[in-house]
Every structure is written in structure tokens, then in C-alpha cells.
Design a protein around this motif. Sequence first.
Motif, PDB file in Angstrom:
ATOM      1  N   LEU A   1       0.838  -1.191   0.000  1.00  0.00           N
ATOM      2  CA  LEU A   1       0.000   0.000   0.000  1.00  0.00           C
ATOM      3  C   LEU A   1       0.876   1.246   0.000  1.00  0.00           C
ATOM      4  O   LEU A   1       2.013   1.224   0.470  1.00  0.00           O
ATOM      5  CB  LEU A   1      -0.923   0.015   1.220  1.00  0.00           C
ATOM      6  CG  LEU A   1      -1.931  -1.146   1.320  1.00  0.00           C
ATOM      7  CD1 LEU A   1      -2.709  -1.064   2.630  1.00  0.00           C
ATOM      8  CD2 LEU A   1      -2.869  -1.150   0.130  1.00  0.00           C
ATOM      9  N   ALA A   2       0.337   2.341  -0.497  1.00  0.00           N
ATOM     10  CA  ALA A   2       1.088   3.596  -0.548  1.00  0.00           C
ATOM     11  C   ALA A   2       1.325   4.131   0.859  1.00  0.00           C
ATOM     12  O   ALA A   2       0.450   4.048   1.730  1.00  0.00           O
ATOM     13  CB  ALA A   2       0.340   4.618  -1.394  1.00  0.00           C
ATOM     14  N   GLU A   3       2.522   4.656   1.082  1.00  0.00           N
ATOM     15  CA  GLU A   3       2.840   5.328   2.341  1.00  0.00           C
ATOM     16  C   GLU A   3       2.506   6.820   2.194  1.00  0.00           C
ATOM     17  O   GLU A   3       2.803   7.423   1.166  1.00  0.00           O
ATOM     18  CB  GLU A   3       4.313   5.146   2.686  1.00  0.00           C
ATOM     19  CG  GLU A   3       4.668   3.767   3.185  1.00  0.00           C
ATOM     20  CD  GLU A   3       4.165   3.508   4.604  1.00  0.00           C
ATOM     21  OE1 GLU A   3       3.992   4.483   5.368  1.00  0.00           O
ATOM     22  OE2 GLU A   3       3.938   2.335   4.941  1.00  0.00           O
ATOM     23  N   PRO A   4       1.936   7.443   3.232  1.00  0.00           N
ATOM     24  CA  PRO A   4       1.404   8.806   3.089  1.00  0.00           C
ATOM     25  C   PRO A   4       2.417   9.916   3.365  1.00  0.00           C
ATOM     26  O   PRO A   4       2.071  10.943   3.958  1.00  0.00           O
ATOM     27  CB  PRO A   4       0.288   8.829   4.130  1.00  0.00           C
ATOM     28  CG  PRO A   4       0.813   7.963   5.234  1.00  0.00           C
ATOM     29  CD  PRO A   4       1.577   6.857   4.543  1.00  0.00           C
ATOM     30  N   TYR A   5       3.662   9.733   2.940  1.00  0.00           N
ATOM     31  CA  TYR A   5       4.669  10.752   3.210  1.00  0.00           C
ATOM     32  C   TYR A   5       4.848  11.668   2.001  1.00  0.00           C
ATOM     33  O   TYR A   5       4.767  11.228   0.853  1.00  0.00           O
ATOM     34  CB  TYR A   5       6.006  10.098   3.569  1.00  0.00           C
ATOM     35  CG  TYR A   5       5.969   9.320   4.869  1.00  0.00           C
ATOM     36  CD1 TYR A   5       5.793   9.966   6.081  1.00  0.00           C
ATOM     37  CD2 TYR A   5       6.078   7.928   4.871  1.00  0.00           C
ATOM     38  CE1 TYR A   5       5.748   9.254   7.270  1.00  0.00           C
ATOM     39  CE2 TYR A   5       6.027   7.207   6.062  1.00  0.00           C
ATOM     40  CZ  TYR A   5       5.864   7.879   7.261  1.00  0.00           C
ATOM     41  OH  TYR A   5       5.805   7.170   8.427  1.00  0.00           O
ATOM     42  N   SER A   6       5.128  12.925   2.283  1.00  0.00           N
ATOM     43  CA  SER A   6       5.369  13.910   1.233  1.00  0.00           C
ATOM     44  C   SER A   6       6.841  14.264   1.192  1.00  0.00           C
ATOM     45  O   SER A   6       7.621  13.900   2.089  1.00  0.00           O
ATOM     46  CB  SER A   6       4.542  15.176   1.483  1.00  0.00           C
ATOM     47  OG  SER A   6       5.004  15.835   2.657  1.00  0.00           O
ATOM     48  N   SER A   7       7.243  15.002   0.176  1.00  0.00           N
ATOM     49  CA  SER A   7       8.645  15.411   0.065  1.00  0.00           C
ATOM     50  C   SER A   7       9.045  16.314   1.225  1.00  0.00           C
ATOM     51  O   SER A   7      10.204  16.283   1.682  1.00  0.00           O
ATOM     52  CB  SER A   7       8.881  16.131  -1.265  1.00  0.00           C
ATOM     53  OG  SER A   7       8.051  17.274  -1.367  1.00  0.00           O
ATOM     54  N   ASP A   8       8.114  17.103   1.745  1.00  0.00           N
ATOM     55  CA  ASP A   8       8.422  18.010   2.854  1.00  0.00           C
ATOM     56  C   ASP A   8       8.724  17.256   4.147  1.00  0.00           C
ATOM     57  O   ASP A   8       9.376  17.800   5.046  1.00  0.00           O
ATOM     58  CB  ASP A   8       7.254  18.970   3.096  1.00  0.00           C
ATOM     59  CG  ASP A   8       7.040  19.932   1.936  1.00  0.00           C
ATOM     60  OD1 ASP A   8       8.000  20.156   1.177  1.00  0.00           O
ATOM     61  OD2 ASP A   8       5.905  20.441   1.789  1.00  0.00           O
ATOM     62  N   GLN A   9       8.250  16.027   4.256  1.00  0.00           N
ATOM     63  CA  GLN A   9       8.474  15.253   5.475  1.00  0.00           C
ATOM     64  C   GLN A   9       9.787  14.480   5.462  1.00  0.00           C
ATOM     65  O   GLN A   9      10.185  13.923   6.489  1.00  0.00           O
ATOM     66  CB  GLN A   9       7.309  14.281   5.685  1.00  0.00           C
ATOM     67  CG  GLN A   9       5.985  14.965   5.988  1.00  0.00           C
ATOM     68  CD  GLN A   9       4.824  13.989   6.016  1.00  0.00           C
ATOM     69  OE1 GLN A   9       4.528  13.340   5.007  1.00  0.00           O
ATOM     70  NE2 GLN A   9       4.179  13.849   7.172  1.00  0.00           N
ATOM     71  N   ALA A  10      10.458  14.424   4.327  1.00  0.00           N
ATOM     72  CA  ALA A  10      11.723  13.683   4.239  1.00  0.00           C
ATOM     73  C   ALA A  10      12.800  14.375   5.066  1.00  0.00           C
ATOM     74  O   ALA A  10      12.901  15.607   5.068  1.00  0.00           O
ATOM     75  CB  ALA A  10      12.165  13.577   2.783  1.00  0.00           C
ATOM     76  N   PRO A  11      13.625  13.610   5.793  1.00  0.00           N
ATOM     77  CA  PRO A  11      14.720  14.220   6.557  1.00  0.00           C
ATOM     78  C   PRO A  11      15.744  14.874   5.639  1.00  0.00           C
ATOM     79  O   PRO A  11      15.898  14.481   4.484  1.00  0.00           O
ATOM     80  CB  PRO A  11      15.325  13.030   7.315  1.00  0.00           C
ATOM     81  CG  PRO A  11      14.924  11.829   6.519  1.00  0.00           C
ATOM     82  CD  PRO A  11      13.587  12.153   5.921  1.00  0.00           C
ATOM     83  N   GLU A  12      16.433  15.879   6.171  1.00  0.00           N
ATOM     84  CA  GLU A  12      17.410  16.623   5.392  1.00  0.00           C
ATOM     85  C   GLU A  12      18.813  16.085   5.626  1.00  0.00           C
ATOM     86  O   GLU A  12      19.121  15.511   6.672  1.00  0.00           O
ATOM     87  CB  GLU A  12      17.363  18.106   5.751  1.00  0.00           C
ATOM     88  CG  GLU A  12      16.053  18.794   5.398  1.00  0.00           C
ATOM     89  CD  GLU A  12      16.077  20.279   5.729  1.00  0.00           C
ATOM     90  OE1 GLU A  12      17.078  20.728   6.336  1.00  0.00           O
ATOM     91  OE2 GLU A  12      15.115  20.980   5.372  1.00  0.00           O
ATOM     92  N   LEU A  13      19.654  16.295   4.638  1.00  0.00           N
ATOM     93  CA  LEU A  13      21.089  16.022   4.763  1.00  0.00           C
ATOM     94  C   LEU A  13      21.837  17.335   4.966  1.00  0.00           C
ATOM     95  O   LEU A  13      21.433  18.373   4.434  1.00  0.00           O
ATOM     96  CB  LEU A  13      21.607  15.332   3.492  1.00  0.00           C
ATOM     97  CG  LEU A  13      21.185  13.884   3.263  1.00  0.00           C
ATOM     98  CD1 LEU A  13      21.453  13.482   1.820  1.00  0.00           C
ATOM     99  CD2 LEU A  13      21.917  12.953   4.217  1.00  0.00           C
ATOM    100  N   LYS A  14      22.937  17.268   5.717  1.00  0.00           N
ATOM    101  CA  LYS A  14      23.754  18.461   5.954  1.00  0.00           C
ATOM    102  C   LYS A  14      25.200  18.164   5.599  1.00  0.00           C
ATOM    103  O   LYS A  14      25.730  17.096   5.942  1.00  0.00           O
ATOM    104  CB  LYS A  14      23.650  18.904   7.416  1.00  0.00           C
ATOM    105  CG  LYS A  14      22.280  19.424   7.803  1.00  0.00           C
ATOM    106  CD  LYS A  14      22.279  19.995   9.218  1.00  0.00           C
ATOM    107  CE  LYS A  14      20.912  20.567   9.569  1.00  0.00           C
ATOM    108  NZ  LYS A  14      20.893  21.152  10.944  1.00  0.00           N
ATOM    109  N   GLU A  15      25.833  19.081   4.920  1.00  0.00           N
ATOM    110  CA  GLU A  15      27.247  18.917   4.575  1.00  0.00           C
ATOM    111  C   GLU A  15      28.087  18.859   5.851  1.00  0.00           C
ATOM    112  O   GLU A  15      27.874  19.620   6.795  1.00  0.00           O
ATOM    113  CB  GLU A  15      27.714  20.066   3.681  1.00  0.00           C
ATOM    114  CG  GLU A  15      27.138  20.019   2.282  1.00  0.00           C
ATOM    115  CD  GLU A  15      27.721  21.101   1.383  1.00  0.00           C
ATOM    116  OE1 GLU A  15      28.478  21.964   1.881  1.00  0.00           O
ATOM    117  OE2 GLU A  15      27.418  21.085   0.168  1.00  0.00           O
TER     118      GLU A  15
END
Length: 328
Positions: free
Chosen positions: A247-261
Motif C-alpha cells: 500500500l502507498a505510504e502517506p509521506y510527502s517530500s516536505d516530510q523527508a529528513p534533510e542532509l547536511k554537509e
Amino acid sequence: MSNRLGKIILCLILCLSLGISGCALPVSSAGEARALAQARQNYRQASLVVSGTCTQVHINANGENCYDFTVEEILAGDSQAGSVIHCLSAMEVGKEYLLYLEDGEDAAHTEDMQGYALVSGEPLALSQGAVTLNGQSISLETLILDMARLDATISAPSALYYYDSLEELAQGADDIFIGQVEEIAPSRDTQFHSQSNGTTVEQVLPASIVTITAFGSTKGALKYGDTVKMVHAPAMNADLINAATLLAEPYSSDQAPELKEGAIYLFFTVNGPDAKQNYIFPVNPMEGFVRIQGDLLLVPYGNRAMADINSLDAAIQAIRACLESIPS
């Protein structure tokens, strides 16, 4: 660098500067269009594309005619000029050919050609700057330009799965490693290509190329100091599927964790489907990496597989236990 390889690089720069849609190739006939379409299919499937000359014929250990092909130019993939490939498909000594090759089961350049298999079914004769494909002559320069255009499109996994448990997550990753983010390229609209069960999907998504230095690997072949390029596209959350329920997971791009240099993470990644493109992908945008601070794991919201683990040592031990439980 050979003249043809130089052309590939120049064509690729041209494609990137004009935009992918501005690089459609003109074709002179329906026959050429079909030949080009077949060449594109061959290229997508191939891990190595080379041109060269058949130098001799010999009898292999199975009593079959075996044709020695000397690589002169590498148009795509990883090889060396001067390498000899042994091919069971008939070639004429002294003539040039273009070979689209895919990885076989054993080591490359073996006597019985199990290291590589011909994608095109037979060697493509190369004469006066053109090859014959499906009975149609098509110039090598046209093929090179199209290869550059295809290389400007990133081949992505056909599906990204979300995992509810650490065991599933560990099994679903091709590589699990600790690494430091060295550089995050600015996000830009990127053309992606994926293929599954004969269906091709083309889409444009914002994405960044992330340069990572590996420190240690729990799964996979990465060694200390290896550098990898990871494609980070949080918008792929829109197609995220739960591995257990489908089934589809209800996450959006805004909810994805960020990477930091400069930050250090525990990465869970999968390989891209095109061996000619040295890109890896997070297993999915939600669970592909967890930031490390000392021995602490800063597990982000939305990573249910690791929600109960807060230390790096505990995570590594649990991952190893999961991997040891997989039947060999």
C-alpha cells in the motif's frame, strides 16, 4: 582520450546546457527511427559499450569457434583499451565492430564469454563511421549523441519500498555504511527513467547529487575512504510503497529528513539499475539515512524501522544480527 570519447563529453555538456527536451535527435526515415529505438534499448540494458576489431579466431575448450575482440574505444562503462574479449558470436578477422554488452555470471573477459553477454544478439559491424542495426545503417556519431542524451537522464530503481522493521530494512538495502556528507549539489529539476515489466516511466523531479565518503561498511563492498555519489530526491516519497502491504505510504517530500554537509550518517542505500551510471539511491527518502552524533542516532520522524534504536552501537549489532539470520 579518444576523439569519440571527447565527442561524448561535448555532447553531454550540450545536452545539459540546452535541457534534455532540447536534445531530441532528428531522424531521416522510419527505418532509422526504429534502429535508433533499438540502439536505445540496447544501451539501457548494457553495462559496457565498446568498439574495436576482431583480431583472430581460435577453438575454445568446448571445441567451439571463439572470436578475439580487441577493445579500442570505450563508449560507456568500465574497461580498458587493449583488453581482449572472447566472443562466441561470429565476426570477421580484421573488421571493426560495436558491441553492447551486459554483465554475465562470472568474471569479465573469460574464455567462454560468460563475463559479458551480447545485448544486441550479434556484433554490429562498424564501417566508415556507421553501424548496421536491424538492416538500417546509422552513423556512430548519431549513436554517441544519443548515448550522451540518455546519460543526462538518471536511471532510477523501478520501485522504492518502505520497511516497517529493521530486519526488512537491512535486507532491502544493497549497502549499509557509515559515511560523511562532503558536498550537496544544488537541487535542480532532473530527468529520471525507470522500467519495470516492460513499462517505461519518465518523470522530472527536483534532485541533488550528494557526495559521500564512506567510513565503514556493515553490508556491501564499500571500503574506508571510498567516495560515492547518491541521488537525493525527496519527491520520490510520492511513489513510496510499503514492502509488506504493498500500500502507498502517506509521506510527502516536505516530510523527508534533510542532509547536511559535514554531518555523519548511517546510510541504507540501493544501487541504480544502470551499471554505466555510478549512482546509488537511499532505500527510500524516509529511511535512507540516520544522522550520527557520537554514539547517538538521531532517528527522524517517519523512520518506523529504527524508531526504538537510539545508539549507533546498538544499531550496528542489531543490523548484523538481522543479516546473519538471512539464509545463505
